[in-house]
Scaffold this active site. Structure first.
Site, PDB file in Angstrom:
ATOM      1  CG  ASP A 141      -1.933   1.023   1.299  1.00 48.87           C
ATOM      2  OD1 ASP A 141      -2.411   1.427   0.226  1.00 48.87           O
ATOM      3  OD2 ASP A 141      -2.306   1.445   2.428  1.00 48.87           O
ATOM      4  CG  HIS A 163      -5.503   8.292   3.201  1.00 44.05           C
ATOM      5  ND1 HIS A 163      -4.953   8.918   2.118  1.00 44.05           N
ATOM      6  CD2 HIS A 163      -5.591   6.986   2.877  1.00 44.05           C
ATOM      7  CE1 HIS A 163      -4.704   8.022   1.172  1.00 44.05           C
ATOM      8  NE2 HIS A 163      -5.073   6.835   1.605  1.00 44.05           N
ATOM      9  N   GLY A 164      -7.882   8.748   6.877  1.00 45.58           N
ATOM     10  CA  GLY A 164      -8.022   9.089   8.282  1.00 45.58           C
ATOM     11  C   GLY A 164      -9.459   9.132   8.766  1.00 45.58           C
ATOM     12  CE  LYS A 224     -12.563   7.948   5.607  1.00 45.54           C
ATOM     13  NZ  LYS A 224     -11.103   7.939   5.440  1.00 45.54           N
ATOM     14  CG  HIS A 243      -6.257   4.761  -1.728  1.00 49.38           C
ATOM     15  ND1 HIS A 243      -5.120   4.387  -1.066  1.00 49.38           N
ATOM     16  CD2 HIS A 243      -6.202   4.144  -2.935  1.00 49.38           C
ATOM     17  CE1 HIS A 243      -4.400   3.590  -1.836  1.00 49.38           C
ATOM     18  NE2 HIS A 243      -5.038   3.427  -2.985  1.00 49.38           N
ATOM     19  N   GLY A 244      -9.117   5.710   1.307  1.00 51.08           N
ATOM     20  CA  GLY A 244      -9.860   6.516   2.281  1.00 51.08           C
ATOM     21  C   GLY A 244     -11.305   6.084   2.413  1.00 51.08           C
ATOM     22  NE  ARG A 296      -4.180   2.968  11.152  1.00 51.70           N
ATOM     23  CZ  ARG A 296      -3.106   3.686  10.836  1.00 51.70           C
ATOM     24  NH1 ARG A 296      -2.852   4.807  11.452  1.00 51.70           N
ATOM     25  NH2 ARG A 296      -2.278   3.293   9.884  1.00 51.70           N
TER      26      ARG A 296
HETATM   27  P1  13P Z   1      -8.873   4.995   5.564  1.00 54.96           P
HETATM   28  O1  13P Z   1      -8.000   5.959   6.271  1.00 54.96           O
HETATM   29  O2  13P Z   1     -10.194   5.602   5.180  1.00 54.96           O
HETATM   30  O3  13P Z   1      -9.070   3.715   6.286  1.00 54.96           O
HETATM   31  O4  13P Z   1      -8.133   4.629   4.165  1.00 54.96           O
HETATM   32  C1  13P Z   1      -7.105   3.680   4.136  1.00 54.96           C
HETATM   33  C2  13P Z   1      -6.362   3.665   2.849  1.00 54.96           C
HETATM   34  O5  13P Z   1      -6.708   4.306   1.878  1.00 54.96           O
HETATM   35  C3  13P Z   1      -5.171   2.811   2.790  1.00 54.96           C
HETATM   36  O6  13P Z   1      -4.475   2.953   1.589  1.00 54.96           O
HETATM   37  O1  G3H Z   2      -3.294   5.182   3.448  1.00 51.91           O
HETATM   38  C1  G3H Z   2      -2.556   4.884   4.359  1.00 51.91           C
HETATM   39  C2  G3H Z   2      -2.884   3.732   5.229  1.00 51.91           C
HETATM   40  O2  G3H Z   2      -3.911   4.057   6.125  1.00 51.91           O
HETATM   41  C3  G3H Z   2      -1.658   3.220   5.897  1.00 51.91           C
HETATM   42  O3  G3H Z   2      -1.292   4.016   6.978  1.00 51.91           O
HETATM   43  O4  G3H Z   2       1.106   4.498   6.460  1.00 51.91           O
HETATM   44  O5  G3H Z   2       0.182   4.800   8.783  1.00 51.91           O
HETATM   45  O6  G3H Z   2       0.507   2.507   7.831  1.00 51.91           O
HETATM   46  P1  G3H Z   2       0.230   3.961   7.559  1.00 51.91           P
HETATM   47 ZN    ZN Z   3      -4.586   4.966   0.847  1.00 50.29          ZN
END
Ligand code: 13P
Ligand code: G3H
Ligand code: ZN
Length: 316
Positions: free
Chosen positions: A81, A179-180, A183, A210-211, A259
């Site tokens: 990833d 992400h996170g 949002k 993603h996200g 998480r």
């Molecule tokens: P989230 O932060 O919404 O879980 O997205 C995760 C992600 O895109 C990992 O690549």
């Molecule tokens: O998009 C990122 C993922 O949530 C992975 O997060 O780089 O903190 O492992 P990380």
């Molecule tokens: Zn991502």
């Protein structure tokens, strides 16, 4: 059974999305495999650069191989990833990953094409597929922070040109998510018009969202009630995720929700049992709760119940 990522996409495309779940430790691996096996869903286990260095990349690899033996029914792909070029090359050389993501979306279009093309040229001869990214999500990734105002939705015309120039196998598009855990500030959501236009220009081409965490509100409330500070956390509406899953969004990335389960379980466990100092009681609860979350999410994605059909597809 570890299977090629692109085979999972071929089976899922237009019908459902494959959940791509991030892992960092043994408890996540156990919960993830249990949840997918119990809901009879194919899945993608994904490892970020940060996860590879949290304990050690070899430890993660060994845990996944062990889980493959513990859960012989599981059908899954292994994905890097948000890789940079060097990490992609390392994963390609390792022979363990079935796909890598090269994330050069913060570079110029031309640079993104050039970097992605180099990774594709190294990956394809080994049967490894490549996810690339075009456009910029808001929020924080490990090596780059993008403010909401600077986030750029993917331009469908550029997406068509990018895929043709690079030969990548799937494309992470910015379609409104970030992400996170924070949002949206209001009722914003996915940009279905962007998904539709990309699909019109790239029919049958798998898109990646993603996200995609939905940041369940009951989870946020429980975390806050147990001492957390997550006021205003908000994720993607699950009805919108289901709709996108049938529109060519074939891989749905989820990390934050896992998480949150971890955070809620551990906060509540230590609040309710202040005398406890043993890691195993909350660890056990976490594995069960994470498995439950995965089962639910696979129903939302439409991947739940697909395992027999996927096996038949892979054998045929
Ligand atoms: P989230 O932060 O919404 O879980 O997205 C995760 C992600 O895109 C990992 O690549
Ligand atoms: O998009 C990122 C993922 O949530 C992975 O997060 O780089 O903190 O492992 P990380
Ligand atoms: Zn991502």
């Amino acid at each position: 059974m570890i299977v090629p990522t692109n085979k999972l996409f071929e089976h899922a495309y237009g019908k459902y999305a494959v959940g791509a779940y991030n892992i960092n430790n043994a408890e996540q691996v156990m919960g993830l495999f249990r949840g997918n096996v119990q809901s009879k869903a194919p899945f993608i286990i994904q490892i970020s650069k940060g996860a590879r260095s949290y304990t050690d990349k070899h430890l993660l690899e060994a845990m996944i191989r062990a889980a493959d033996e513990i859960f012989p029914e599981a059908v899954f792909a292994v994905h890097l990833d948000h890789g940079d070029e060097a990490t992609c090359m390392d994963c390609i050389a390792s022979g363990f990953y079935t796909s890598v993501m090269i994330d050069a979306s913060h570079e110029s279009f031309e640079q993104n094409v050039a970097i992605t093309k180099r990774v594709v040229d190294a990956a394809h001869p080994k049967g490894i597929s490549v996810e690339a990214e075009l456009g910029q999500l808001g929020g924080v990734e490990e090596h780059v922070k993008v403010d909401e105002k600077d986030a750029k939705l993917t331009d469908p015309k550029d997406a068509e040109r990018f895929v043709k120039l690079t030969g990548c196998d799937s494309l992470a598009c910015a379609i409104g998510t970030s992400h996170g855990a924070f949002k949206f500030s209001g009722s914003q959501g996915l940009h279905f018009e962007v998904i539709e236009e990309i699909q019109r220009r790239l029919p049958k081409f798998p898109l990646v969202m993603h996200g995609s965490s939905s940041v369940p509100q009951d989870e946020v409330q429980r975390i806050n009630a147990a001492g957390g500070k997550m006021k205003g956390a908000k994720g993607v509406d699950e009805a919108q995720i289901s709709r996108a899953s049938k529109m060519g969004v074939t891989k749905v990335n989820i990390d934050t929700d896992g998480r949150l389960v971890w955070c809620r379980v551990h906060r509540e466990a230590f609040r309710d049992n202040p005398e406890n100092f043993d890691l195993r009681p909350p660890g056990k609860i976490f594995m069960a709760e994470y498995a439950k979350y995965i089962e639910h999410k696979n129903v939302v994605l439409g991947s739940a119940g697909q395992l027999d059909a996927v096996r038949a597809f892979l054998n045929g």
